[in-house]
Write an enzyme that holds these catalytic residues in place. Sequence first.
Site, short mmCIF file in Angstrom:
data_model
loop_
_atom_site.label_atom_id
_atom_site.label_comp_id
_atom_site.label_asym_id
_atom_site.label_seq_id
_atom_site.Cartn_x
_atom_site.Cartn_y
_atom_site.Cartn_z
N THR A 1 0.87 -1.18 0.00
CA THR A 1 0.00 0.00 0.00
C THR A 1 0.90 1.22 0.00
OG1 THR A 1 -1.73 -1.16 1.21
CG2 THR A 1 -1.82 1.25 1.20
N LYS B 1 -7.32 1.44 -2.63
CA LYS B 1 -6.93 0.86 -1.34
C LYS B 1 -6.99 1.93 -0.24
CE LYS B 1 -5.27 -1.81 1.88
NZ LYS B 1 -3.98 -2.52 1.82
N LYS C 1 0.64 4.68 8.48
CA LYS C 1 1.21 5.01 7.17
C LYS C 1 0.13 5.14 6.12
CE LYS C 1 2.42 1.78 4.58
NZ LYS C 1 1.86 0.93 3.51
#
Length: 359
Positions: free
Chosen positions: A77, A152, A220
């Site tokens: 990701t 995502k 993150k």
Amino acid sequence: MDEKKIARINELAHKAKAEGLLARGAAWADTPAEAAKDADVVFTMVGYPTDVEDVYLSTDGLIRVAKRGAWLIDLTTSSPQLARDIHDAAEVEDKHAFDCPVTGGQKGAEDGTLTLIVGATEEETAPVLPILETFSAKVMYFDQPGGGQTAKLCNQVSLASCMVGYADALALAEQAGIDQRQVLELMANGTGGSGASKALAPKALDGDYKPGFMVEHFIKDLRLALAYADDRELALPGADVAFTLYDMLDAIGGAKLGTQAITVLYKEEADAIAAGLEQLIRYIEDLHFTPEDIEYLRGRNLFCEEFLEYLANFRFTGDIYAVPEGTPVFPKEPLVVVRAPAIEAQLIETFTLLTVNHQ
């Protein structure tokens, strides 16, 4: 412990993580470039966008060293813009790269039932579809470079609010004195439930904070989503609140816990400290070296037989002291103290730091 021994133990720790794969026929390579140079298809999954950039775009990165016609598929990701940059650079070199982040957690990975989020069209990726299907239950196409990453991040934004929602609900139930598990059952049979409350809330109630997906990685993802939205002058209040809460959890030592540990923030301070220390104490008490570890060391001629025999029989015999409940903790004061013979203490220190830094 001198630097050479630490470096050797570091090497052991890294390779030991791959022992299961090596036993099944995988080949060891010291660098991503060495692993990928002759491959037709390369998958990567690393930690952060900076890692992705280094693996792909550095002077010895995959764009440079992979053979012509190779497929380069990043499961991390990461940044949508970086995914576009990698795709464009690969095309110049007559290679094929697309972003393909995944969702489904550790269980999905173990069961081969992940959902793949592809930043390319179905037609473009058809040559590698049989490989993608080996570890997925569903492949979704978002038709453009970086599209998989953007989708995502949308998923993570929704997940963030779901996590905060069930944590709020459980805290309210506890404060009101009603059964939290019964509340979860109600949510599951009504409109208040989610995949997160179904899969992760029971673990939180059990005090099981082992990571299927670590807090630091979720932070993150949320940071990427918030930055992407900020560039487009879009406010995401739910994700913003979740980011603040997870950042607090990270600040009190929860970076390596699973995302379900958000409920720790609703506990008394002493309970929150204990939740983070429990895993560390269990790790220290259980530290041992498998026969495979010893054989690897022996084959590398890293240590003398006397030391190898010591490692083979190693069990922690010292004492562990944690801060008592309710004790004020000041900056730079230890939360855990290990008292043991010098060589035991050195091994505990080295492997604990390796686990924290490389997990």
